[in-house]
Design an enzyme around this catalytic site. Structure first.
Site, PDB file in Angstrom:
ATOM      1  N   GLU A   1       1.797  -0.471  -4.948  1.00  0.00           N
ATOM      2  CA  GLU A   1       0.880   0.606  -5.328  1.00  0.00           C
ATOM      3  C   GLU A   1       1.735   1.858  -5.456  1.00  0.00           C
ATOM      4  OE1 GLU A   1      -3.067   3.068  -3.887  1.00  0.00           O
ATOM      5  OE2 GLU A   1      -1.488   2.562  -2.476  1.00  0.00           O
TER       6      GLU A   1
ATOM      7  N   ASP B   1       0.838  -1.202   0.000  1.00  0.00           N
ATOM      8  CA  ASP B   1       0.000   0.000   0.000  1.00  0.00           C
ATOM      9  C   ASP B   1       0.877   1.258   0.000  1.00  0.00           C
ATOM     10  OD1 ASP B   1      -2.841   1.053   0.457  1.00  0.00           O
ATOM     11  OD2 ASP B   1      -1.755   2.035   2.083  1.00  0.00           O
TER      12      ASP B   1
HETATM   13  C1  NOJ Z   1      -4.299   3.178  -0.766  1.00  0.00           C
HETATM   14  C2  NOJ Z   1      -5.483   2.292  -0.547  1.00  0.00           C
HETATM   15  O1  NOJ Z   1      -5.822   1.674  -1.762  1.00  0.00           O
HETATM   16  C3  NOJ Z   1      -6.576   3.167   0.005  1.00  0.00           C
HETATM   17  O2  NOJ Z   1      -7.812   2.489   0.075  1.00  0.00           O
HETATM   18  C4  NOJ Z   1      -6.172   3.660   1.348  1.00  0.00           C
HETATM   19  O3  NOJ Z   1      -7.146   4.572   1.837  1.00  0.00           O
HETATM   20  C5  NOJ Z   1      -4.827   4.395   1.289  1.00  0.00           C
HETATM   21  N1  NOJ Z   1      -3.854   3.691   0.505  1.00  0.00           N
HETATM   22  C6  NOJ Z   1      -4.257   4.558   2.662  1.00  0.00           C
HETATM   23  O4  NOJ Z   1      -3.912   3.307   3.193  1.00  0.00           O
END
Ligand code: NOJ
Length: 528
Positions: A253, A199
């Site tokens: 990500e 993440d």
């Molecule tokens: C990316 C995640 O996909 C999202 O849902 C989340 O709110 C943020 N990162 C913070 O963790």
């Protein structure tokens, strides 16, 4: 699941499960692991290779689980660690790999370290605690979810949170933080997990000086984005993954505007793959899509990494709705203005069907966000009091947030909760009866039928998945390309029907008219 497939992430079809909304086995209105276990046959028949689970850990759910209180356990609302193990084993037996979400940028205010940091001061150096500037926060950073990125504790110090106040950022300069996550990775890999989705992977390291935001500086690198230290971190994680005899994938990500800076995360000894948000946000226009595909392929080629193709996820407006609007691209910053822009769902659905054929034909791996195989639109009419996303709260409702793409799945029946379980934690629209799995099963015109058929073909055709592609000459507004083995994909984004190249149709996103490809329609052909 073939153990010989040592580089499965280069071609896999990966299905994202948002556990709160997939299937609820105990009737409490929140999806759970038993609900997933009960539908593994559905996922196997859909033809996916792996599941990516959004966070399943114990969490006070300030951000629907992306605020993790304990990285080595399962939230009781979802089940137990034993059930997670059973799910991993059962998925493997069904030929499906498991990817879990690892959230390294921030923990939860309920995490044991943070609780100690607040109550006794111990462990404050594992987060970013600072004194303020008088009564003002230590710097001018804003939370990505709106409002300041700092919250003050009772003794007057402030802590940094790039997201919600319930998500304190961890200090990755601290060796204990690094060691902790090394151990968390091994904990899950030892249990058979096949990969991790990291993440906010490019935000984890911070400039230790925590300087004010400089609007004149280039967007990347940035005091909290794309810092060089991250590459050493991901090289270490890669060594951890590579030490296992089974292939373990690291998938980041990575939100970066510069494709070459993005590709640096995918060098041979760092991450295996990263999400392609450029494609996800791209408008439904032939030129823009072709530019995006070319830039993606070129950037990945510099490091020999596989591309990823994503149309939707739990953070973005569902693409059936996006593609039905006059403005078809996606940007978080534009959600508040595009929300409620009229959407022609029949048009959006036609385009979403064509987009599935385009996406599944491109080189690399593909992601399917739960419900897109049912053609679900964004649920735009959620009442404000039902909305739970911190973005909605932190922007005072100006931004509707992401709840509209997180509504529980419709499985069967003619009214809510449509076989989901108990009445869902977010209300389901009253007009989803025709969109349930049961209603679409056996209907050759359904989105589910299209996904099943094309995912099966994608698996069986040797030219699809990883490998080369070559553009074919085509009229304006048309994308046409060839893959190995005589495979051709043609997508018509122009307003007029177009002729087709020679070949036998294998699949089409909609009916062909007198051998012509209608607007917003795609076809797969074989030229053998
Ligand atoms: C990316 C995640 O996909 C999202 O849902 C989340 O709110 C943020 N990162 C913070 O963790």
């Amino acid at each position: 699941m073939s153990t010989a497939d040592t580089r499965w992430w280069r071609h896999a079809a990966i299905y994202q499960i948002y556990p709160r909304s997939f299937a609820d086995s105990d009737g409490d209105g929140v999806g759970d692991l038993a609900g997933v276990r009960g539908h593994l046959g559905y996922l196997r028949d859909l033809g996916i290779d792996a599941i990516w689970f959004s966070p399943w850990y114990p969490s006070p759910m300030a951000d629907a689980g992306y605020d993790v209180a304990d990285y080595r356990d399962i939230d009781p609302v979802f089940g137990t660690l034993d059930e997670a193990q059973a799910l991993i084993d059962e998925a493997h037996a069904a030929g499906i790999r498991i990817i879990i979400d690892i959230v390294p940028n921030h923990a939860s205010v309920e995490h044991a370290w943070f609780r100690a940091a607040v109550s006794t001061g111990e462990f404050r150096d594992r987060f970013h605690f600072r004194s303020g500037r008088g009564e003002a926060p230590p710097n001018d950073w804003e939370s990505i979810f709106g409002g300041p990125a700092w919250t003050r504790v009772a003794d007057g110090e402030w802590y940094l949170h790039l997201f919600d106040a319930g998500q304190p950022d961890l200090n990755w300069d601290h060796p204990a933080v690094r060691e902790e996550f090394d151990d968390i990775l091994r904990f899950w890999f030892d249990r058979g997990v096949d990969g991790i989705r990291i993440d906010s992977a490019a935000m984890v390291a911070k400039d230790p000086a925590l300087p004010d935001f400089d609007p004149a500086a280039p967007p990347e690198p940035h005091p909290w984005n794309d810092r060089d230290e991250l590459h050493e971190l991901y090289r270490r994680w890669r060594r951890i993954a590579d030490a296992y005899p089974q292939p373990k994938a690291l998938i980041g990500e990575v939100w970066l505007a510069d494709p070459l800076r993005f590709a640096r995360y995918l060098r041979h000894d760092e991450l295996h793959a990263a999400f392609n948000f450029d494609f996800l946000g791209c408008p439904w226009e032939a030129k823009a899509l072709r530019r995006c595909i070319d830039e993606t392929m070129a950037a990945h080629a510099t490091v020999g990494a596989p591309a990823t193709w994503v149309l939707s996820n739990h953070d973005v407006t569902r693409h059936v709705t996006r593609y039905g609007r006059a403005e078809t691209g996606f940007e978080h910053a534009l959600r508040q203005t595009r929300h409620r822009m009229p959407a022609d769902l029949a048009l959006g659905t036609r385009r979403a069907r064509a987009a599935a054929l385009l996406t599944f034909a491109l080189p690399g791996s593909v992601y399917v966000y739960q419900g897109e195989e049912l053609g679900l639109p964004e649920a735009e009419d959620l009442p404000p009091e039902a909305r739970q996303d911190p973005i909605h709260k932190r922007t005072g409702g100006i931004d509707p947030g992401r709840d509209g793409c997180r509504v529980p799945l419709p499985w069967s029946g003619t009214e809510p909760p449509y076989g989901f379980g108990g009445p869902g934690w977010l209300p389901q629209p009253a007009d989803w009866a025709a969109r349930t799995v049961a209603a679409q099963t056996g209907d050759p015109s359904s989105m589910l039928h299209l996904y099943r058929g094309t995912l099966a073909l994608r698996r069986s055709l040797p030219g699809l998945g990883d490998g080369p592609m070559e553009w074919l000459d085509s009229p304006d507004g048309v994308l046409a390309f060839r893959r190995d083995g005589g495979f051709v994909c043609v997508v018509n984004l122009s307003p007029e029907p177009v002729g087709l190249p020679a070949g036998v149709p294998l699949a089409a996103s909609g009916p062909l008219a007198d051998g012509m490809l209608p607007p917003d329609t795609a076809v797969w052909l074989t030229q053998e």
